[in-house]
Design an enzyme around this catalytic site. Sequence first.
Site, PDB file in Angstrom:
ATOM      1  CB  CYS A   1     -14.716 -21.602  19.805  1.00 35.16           C
ATOM      2  SG  CYS A   1     -14.463 -22.716  18.876  1.00 35.16           S
TER       3      CYS A   1
ATOM      4  CB  CYS B   1      -4.548 -25.768  16.867  1.00 36.36           C
ATOM      5  SG  CYS B   1      -3.707 -26.668  17.735  1.00 36.36           S
TER       6      CYS B   1
ATOM      7  N   GLY C   1      -7.280 -21.340   8.632  1.00 35.86           N
ATOM      8  CA  GLY C   1      -6.017 -20.208   8.557  1.00 35.86           C
ATOM      9  C   GLY C   1      -6.446 -19.129   9.336  1.00 35.86           C
TER      10      GLY C   1
HETATM   11  C1  LIG Z   1     -10.149 -24.044  16.696  1.00 33.39           C
HETATM   12  S1  LIG Z   1      -9.431 -24.621  15.634  1.00 33.39           S
HETATM   13  C2  LIG Z   1      -7.344 -24.198  14.275  1.00 33.39           C
HETATM   14  C3  LIG Z   1      -8.890 -22.241  13.273  1.00 33.39           C
HETATM   15  C4  LIG Z   1      -7.702 -21.809  13.061  1.00 33.39           C
HETATM   16  N1  LIG Z   1      -6.558 -21.173  14.466  1.00 33.39           N
HETATM   17  C5  LIG Z   1      -8.434 -20.705  12.771  1.00 33.39           C
HETATM   18  O1  LIG Z   1      -8.147 -19.120  12.843  1.00 33.39           O
HETATM   19  O2  LIG Z   1      -8.318 -20.632  11.307  1.00 33.39           O
HETATM   20  C6  LIG Z   1      -8.241 -25.994  15.771  1.00 33.39           C
HETATM   21  C7  LIG Z   1      -7.185 -26.953  14.617  1.00 33.39           C
HETATM   22  O3  LIG Z   1      -6.596 -27.906  15.171  1.00 33.39           O
HETATM   23  C8  LIG Z   1      -6.090 -28.705  14.507  1.00 33.39           C
HETATM   24  N2  LIG Z   1      -6.185 -30.067  15.597  1.00 33.39           N
HETATM   25  C9  LIG Z   1      -6.898 -31.303  16.012  1.00 33.39           C
HETATM   26  N3  LIG Z   1      -5.244 -31.885  16.735  1.00 33.39           N
HETATM   27  C10 LIG Z   1      -4.327 -31.298  16.644  1.00 33.39           C
HETATM   28  C11 LIG Z   1      -3.092 -31.187  17.075  1.00 33.39           C
HETATM   29  N4  LIG Z   1      -2.550 -32.147  17.802  1.00 33.39           N
HETATM   30  N5  LIG Z   1      -1.559 -30.529  16.408  1.00 33.39           N
HETATM   31  C12 LIG Z   1      -2.410 -29.914  15.392  1.00 33.39           C
HETATM   32  N6  LIG Z   1      -3.242 -29.449  14.959  1.00 33.39           N
HETATM   33  C13 LIG Z   1      -4.252 -30.286  15.519  1.00 33.39           C
HETATM   34  C14 LIG Z   1      -7.844 -29.560  14.029  1.00 33.39           C
HETATM   35  O4  LIG Z   1      -7.300 -29.670  12.667  1.00 33.39           O
HETATM   36  C15 LIG Z   1      -8.013 -27.300  13.803  1.00 33.39           C
HETATM   37  O5  LIG Z   1      -8.128 -27.161  12.476  1.00 33.39           O
END
Ligand SMILES: C[S@@+](CC[C@H](N)C(=O)[O-])C[C@H]1O[C@@H](n2cnc3c(N)ncnc32)[C@H](O)[C@@H]1O
Length: 370
Positions: free
Chosen positions: A314, A197, A201
């Site tokens: 978070c 996820c 980035g």
């Molecule tokens: C907490 S954010 C990630 C932040 C990132 N790890 C960073 O440090 O910049 C969660 C991310 O999970 C993605 N997301 C949500 N459901 C998902 C899924 N089923 N598979 C992959 N990504 C998913 C969202 O689009 C979002 O960008």
Amino acid sequence: MTARRIAYEVLRRVDEHGAYANLALGPALERSGLDTRDRHQVTDLVYGTTRMRRACDVLVDRFVAEPPDPATRTLLRLGAYQLAYTRTATHAAVSETVGLAPRRTRGFVNAVLRKVAATPLDTVQWPSPWARLSYPDWIGDRLESELGHPDAVGALEAMNTAPSTTTRDDGYVQDLSSQWVAAAVAARPGELVVDVCAAPGGKATALAAAGAHVVAADIRPARSRQVAANAVRLGLGLGVITADATTLPIRRASADAVLVDAPCSGLGVLRRRPDARWRVESDDISELAELQARIVTAAAALVKPGGRLVYSVCTLTRAESLDHPVPPGFEPDQERPPAGTWRAYGHGWRVLPQDAGTDGMTLLRYRRRA
Ligand SMILES: C[S@@+](CC[C@H](N)C(=O)[O-])C[C@H]1O[C@@H](n2cnc3c(N)ncnc32)[C@H](O)[C@@H]1O
């Protein structure tokens, strides 16, 4: 246009039309032609009034007999915010805010704000402790049951302040607690690390900077493009795919480490999105917990024997962390505490927003049996 008028117009879009505060504010500042100081003032007025919306309504409602129309409601909130929560001189806060009112409501706004100004905050009868801190009751109640009363109040107070900005050595702006999560993956040069996820980035680029071969996935195409753009900007090579973390096209048992930085209710980062507290709903928590559990199960399958699975959110709810079953064949990795100001939390760790001025975060680390 003055800083106050711009703030008022942005707030009306947020209050009346449900606009996201940050999305409405950015373009308004761009168009404004204001200098840096005035832009800061607009930002504080918009974000502060949005955070303190419930408390401002309590301060105002003591002096209004009938609910004001939406535009007047927003203006009274803006005035009450300045009077109660900023150092703006009383006469300026009242007269400049009254100056934004149309002629027909000017007398009314003036009378109400003068009464708000004349009444000390410590005489206010708050309907609940969460009203004083300006959160929906369900968030206060939930954090109280998760953390106990003193820590819940501390967390909610901390999330009423503007977030600090921390910048990594490579120039990427990333909260310290997120840097600690990336460090907890302990990526080593040459390892295959999958971030399931990944967008925008922050953690994936930190893992790549540690020398790992990183595959970064996100379900949303526009967001996975952000990961790629951030990697290019930082001069880092990493593979980016747009894919659902529950069905990733990656060979099973191939990764040295997998990071699941899961979508969550965000109750640890409410200081970053001033309107988030008014949008998130208690039902979201169980829905997200269900999605998180499916992502963890799929992510665990990618980890090779002896490899690491790191899970972070978070937020501060047990339903979105400790309540997830330990994946079969894995055990919690509690060998050494992770770097950072973490408190032990069951078989994991968490940092509260008041502990070190960071975002609130929960971290679970597992190791797959060899
Ligand atoms: C907490 S954010 C990630 C932040 C990132 N790890 C960073 O440090 O910049 C969660 C991310 O999970 C993605 N997301 C949500 N459901 C998902 C899924 N089923 N598979 C992959 N990504 C998913 C969202 O689009 C979002 O960008």
